[in-house]
Design an enzyme around this catalytic site. Structure first.
Site, PDB file in Angstrom:
ATOM      1  CG  HIS A  53      -1.896  -1.017   1.244  1.00 30.29           C
ATOM      2  ND1 HIS A  53      -3.022  -0.826   1.892  1.00 30.29           N
ATOM      3  CD2 HIS A  53      -1.869  -2.139   0.506  1.00 30.29           C
ATOM      4  CE1 HIS A  53      -3.517  -1.885   1.755  1.00 30.29           C
ATOM      5  NE2 HIS A  53      -3.308  -2.798   1.024  1.00 30.29           N
ATOM      6  CD  GLU A  55      -1.846   4.464   2.901  1.00 27.46           C
ATOM      7  OE1 GLU A  55      -3.079   4.958   3.239  1.00 27.46           O
ATOM      8  OE2 GLU A  55      -1.519   3.714   2.209  1.00 27.46           O
TER       9      GLU A  55
END
Length: 156
Positions: A53, A55
């Site tokens: 992801h 992040e």
């Protein structure tokens, strides 16, 4: 504009550009305590990695750049509300704050529904989605004992 606005805009810009590059519509920026920034985009499908992801990608890059596993004083700017995995990564990395643009309802409308994952962690006890159970092995704590006995360990 504030620094929050600027970096949040950059996260959204990264997310939008990542779609054209074949990735998911998520972007993230980590602003480290010293002001440097590191960026990440969703690479789940491009790297065949469900943990890639935006992040997490940005947190990994920031840690590599600092040569540390903690990002105290850092802020994560995300194009969308982080999922539970990304929130956990943020907690483990000891970031100070998370700022996000779109929320989970916006992501759901685009086909990214993580409501079941949020609910999983909000409900204590047995979970039908992913049952977990402890089977206590005789040597279960041996790795921890080895860790505590190892003088050269790196604390984190």
């Amino acid at each position: 504009m504030s620094i929050d606005d600027d970096l949040l805009a950059r996260a959204v810009e990264l997310a939008t550009a990542n779609v054209a590059a074949g990735g998911g519509p998520f972007g993230a920026v980590v602003r480290m305590a010293d002001g440097r920034t590191v960026e990440g985009t969703n690479q789940v499908t491009t790297t065949i990695d469900p943990t890639a992801h935006a992040e997490v990608v940005a947190i990994r890059a920031a840690c590599r750049e600092l040569g540390a596993v903690e990002l105290r004083g850092a802020v994560l700017y995300a194009s969308c509300e982080p999922c539970p995995m990304c929130l956990a990564a943020t907690l483990w990395a000891r970031l100070d704050r998370v700022v996000f643009a779109a929320d989970r309802a916006d992501a759901e409308r685009a086909g990214f529904d993580d409501a079941a994952f949020h609910a999983y962690f909000e409900r204590p006890g047995h979970h039908a989605r992913l049952p977990t159970e402890q089977v206590r092995h005789a040597e279960a704590i041996a790795p921890f004992e080895a860790w505590l006995a190892h003088e050269g360990r790196t604390h984190y």
